[in-house]
Design an enzyme around this catalytic site. Structure first.
Site, PDB file in Angstrom:
ATOM      1  N   ASP A  39     102.785 -37.618 -28.733  1.00  0.00           N
ATOM      2  CA  ASP A  39     103.322 -37.308 -27.420  1.00  0.00           C
ATOM      3  C   ASP A  39     102.283 -38.277 -26.036  1.00  0.00           C
ATOM      4  OD1 ASP A  39     105.243 -36.401 -26.798  1.00  0.00           O
ATOM      5  OD2 ASP A  39     104.621 -34.765 -25.641  1.00  0.00           O
TER       6      ASP A  39
ATOM      7  N   HIS B  50     108.211 -36.783 -13.989  1.00  0.00           N
ATOM      8  CA  HIS B  50     107.745 -35.855 -14.180  1.00  0.00           C
ATOM      9  C   HIS B  50     106.008 -35.792 -13.838  1.00  0.00           C
ATOM     10  CE1 HIS B  50     107.096 -32.652 -17.383  1.00  0.00           C
ATOM     11  NE2 HIS B  50     106.082 -33.147 -17.837  1.00  0.00           N
TER      12      HIS B  50
ATOM     13  N   GLU C  20     110.946 -29.427 -23.546  1.00  0.00           N
ATOM     14  CA  GLU C  20     110.841 -30.370 -22.526  1.00  0.00           C
ATOM     15  C   GLU C  20     111.432 -32.339 -23.511  1.00  0.00           C
ATOM     16  OE1 GLU C  20     105.619 -31.034 -21.186  1.00  0.00           O
ATOM     17  OE2 GLU C  20     105.993 -32.291 -22.876  1.00  0.00           O
TER      18      GLU C  20
ATOM     19  N   GLU D  83     113.016 -34.874 -24.924  1.00  0.00           N
ATOM     20  CA  GLU D  83     111.911 -36.269 -25.309  1.00  0.00           C
ATOM     21  C   GLU D  83     113.259 -36.693 -25.400  1.00  0.00           C
ATOM     22  OE1 GLU D  83     107.801 -36.510 -25.517  1.00  0.00           O
ATOM     23  OE2 GLU D  83     107.723 -34.291 -24.743  1.00  0.00           O
TER      24      GLU D  83
ATOM     25  N   ASP E  78     109.475 -30.713 -26.577  1.00  0.00           N
ATOM     26  CA  ASP E  78     108.492 -30.610 -27.729  1.00  0.00           C
ATOM     27  C   ASP E  78     108.134 -29.413 -26.728  1.00  0.00           C
ATOM     28  OD1 ASP E  78     105.563 -31.134 -28.488  1.00  0.00           O
ATOM     29  OD2 ASP E  78     104.901 -31.665 -26.168  1.00  0.00           O
TER      30      ASP E  78
ATOM     31  N   ARG F 280     103.035 -23.594 -21.819  1.00  0.00           N
ATOM     32  CA  ARG F 280     102.698 -23.541 -19.954  1.00  0.00           C
ATOM     33  C   ARG F 280     101.161 -22.231 -19.541  1.00  0.00           C
ATOM     34  NH1 ARG F 280     104.368 -28.802 -19.939  1.00  0.00           N
ATOM     35  NH2 ARG F 280     106.124 -28.495 -19.693  1.00  0.00           N
TER      36      ARG F 280
ATOM     37  N   GLN G  84      98.351 -24.006 -21.848  1.00  0.00           N
ATOM     38  CA  GLN G  84      97.671 -25.354 -21.577  1.00  0.00           C
ATOM     39  C   GLN G  84      96.400 -25.429 -20.931  1.00  0.00           C
ATOM     40  OE1 GLN G  84     101.186 -27.642 -21.014  1.00  0.00           O
ATOM     41  NE2 GLN G  84      99.848 -29.487 -20.875  1.00  0.00           N
TER      42      GLN G  84
ATOM     43  N   LYS H 181     100.605 -26.691 -27.708  1.00  0.00           N
ATOM     44  CA  LYS H 181     101.432 -27.729 -27.865  1.00  0.00           C
ATOM     45  C   LYS H 181     101.881 -27.475 -29.871  1.00  0.00           C
ATOM     46  CE  LYS H 181     102.684 -30.234 -23.407  1.00  0.00           C
ATOM     47  NZ  LYS H 181     103.526 -30.501 -23.334  1.00  0.00           N
TER      48      LYS H 181
ATOM     49  N   THR I 272     107.212 -28.378 -32.452  1.00  0.00           N
ATOM     50  CA  THR I 272     108.000 -30.095 -32.305  1.00  0.00           C
ATOM     51  C   THR I 272     108.922 -30.239 -32.814  1.00  0.00           C
ATOM     52  OG1 THR I 272     106.352 -30.889 -31.628  1.00  0.00           O
ATOM     53  CG2 THR I 272     107.737 -31.887 -31.384  1.00  0.00           C
TER      54      THR I 272
ATOM     55  N   GLU J 217     109.325 -27.867 -13.763  1.00  0.00           N
ATOM     56  CA  GLU J 217     109.731 -28.533 -13.155  1.00  0.00           C
ATOM     57  C   GLU J 217     111.405 -27.998 -12.517  1.00  0.00           C
ATOM     58  OE1 GLU J 217     109.285 -33.089 -13.530  1.00  0.00           O
ATOM     59  OE2 GLU J 217     109.290 -32.209 -15.559  1.00  0.00           O
TER      60      GLU J 217
END
Length: 400
Positions: free
Chosen positions: A117, A124, A190, A192, A224, A228, A231, A244, A248, A349
């Site tokens: 990834d 971002h 996420e 993607e 994904d 948080r 992580q 993570k 996925t 975000e």
């Protein structure tokens, strides 16, 4: 403009200019096989080539054996299928092997070999820099010199509609005296794209940016899922791991690169100019528009065209040290975010790490995902003949 005799709704993701590949099981069967989507139907390719070596490679539970045949065979099958769907000569054969998409079971389209990834959106990366390093440089010194990425976990790539269990792990808030173990309380998404490698490469021989289309078969939507809080505690000094690797999700349809020729655009100006191995003669930027829904409500519309690093550059960097590609390798673009607040491709975000909760149409608010939440992502792009093509959707629900 080529027209198909198969009835295709005007707003369909799957006009004849698209023809994405997937793996499906028809009603009343237990045998998965490869097909292409056309309108509201899927055409069984294993039946079209029954009794041939190609047919045997298409009568499997993944695209891998077909993809391994390489770009010459990909082009031949695409052209042949287009002919079958736009001429009357073999209509009876085709009609006998069309199945309604809503009556088949869709599967993970590829057997994933390796999963990588990336972190290719400047917006971002800048947003996260402002969140986690307020007052400091938003981008780290290496970011504009190479496509930053990490090696993920291939075994937890799952098909759309797979339930997502809330992961457990260690977490430690800034004011906590010690870490604790338990379920993530900052579960995120996420938005993607995923790029599927069809043709492998030789160990020790880097793949040039100019050879991207000789190796990459097509594109999927990719979510994904990210914990948080887990992580944040684990990723210094190495990188993402348990935050993570739990899941996925990818869409069931792989849009071939050939269907995206009309969507190609230049990447943003790259300053400083990348090192020679990352310089593209013909950039592989893509004009794609994504939509992210949370419990049915649109919360973001990320634009892919602004991604700083192209998928060809990501592939070249992946192999720059001589690492080989394998059929079924999958690599993600990283979160797709645009310059506007409504174009951010992750909840961290959109809510600025929980400071600004989202309000949904039912009056409820979200900073991160709650149990029972469903996230659905879709995308479209310009296709040839002035049509728009789609990617289907990737969706997942937090089950616990």
């Amino acid at each position: 403009m080529r027209q198909t005799w198969v009835p295709v709704p005007e707003d369909s993701d799957f006009p004849v200019q698209n023809l994405p590949y997937g793996v499906f099981t028809p009603r009343g069967s237990n045998e998965a096989r490869v097909g292409v989507a056309i309108g509201e139907f899927v055409l069984d390719l294993s039946a079209i080539w029954a009794g041939t070596p190609l047919g045997a490679d298409l009568a499997t539970g993944s695209l891998n054996r077909f993809m391994r045949r390489g770009p010459g065979e990909w082009a031949y099958v695409r052209e042949r299928v287009t002919d079958l769907l736009t001429t009357e000569g073999e209509r009876r054969l085709v009609e006998a092997n069309l199945h309604r998409i809503d009556e088949v079971r869709l599967h993970l389209p590829v057997e994933v070999a390796d999963y990588v990834d990336f972190y290719a959106s400047e917006q971002h990366a800048t947003n996260l820099g402002h969140i986690f390093r307020p007052g400091g440089d938003a981008l780290l010194p290496n970011w504009k010199h190479l496509p930053v990425g990490y090696h993920g976990r291939a075994g937890t790539v799952v098909p759309s509609e797979t339930g997502i269990r809330r992961p457990n792990g260690q977490r430690k808030g800034p004011s906590d005296p010690a870490p604790v173990f338990g379920p993530s309380v900052k579960l995120d998404i996420e938005a993607e794209l995923g790029f599927v490698v069809g043709a492998g490469s030789t160990l020790g021989e880097p793949v040039s940016v100019d050879d991207f289309a000789q190796h990459v078969f097509g594109v999927v939507l990719l979510n994904d899922w990210s914990a948080r809080d887990i992580q944040a505690w684990e990723y210094v000094p190495l990188g993402p791991f348990l935050g993570k690797s739990f899941a996925t999700s990818i869409s069931p349809w792989v849009v071939p690169l050939a269907a995206l020729e009309a969507a190609r655009v230049a990447t943003p100006v790259q300053d400083p100019q990348p090192l020679p191995y990352l310089v593209e003669k013909e950039p592989w930027g893509l004009d794609l528009s994504l939509t992210v829904k949370l419990n049915g409500a649109v919360v973001s519309r990320p634009p892919y065209a602004g991604m700083y690093w192209s998928p060809a550059q990501m592939l070249a960097h992946t192999t720059a040290n001589g690492a080989s590609l394998r059929t079924g390798d999958l690599y993600g673009s990283g979160t797709i975010s645009g310059p506007e607040a409504e174009q951010r491709g992750s909840l961290i975000e959109l809510t600025w790490n929980g400071r600004d909760p989202l309000t949904l149409p039912d009056g409820s608010t979200r900073t991160f995902l709650q149990d029972g939440d469903t996230v659905t992502m879709t995308a479209s792009a310009p296709g040839v003949d002035g049509v728009r093509i789609g990617f289907g959707e990737v969706t997942g629900t937090i089950t616990s």
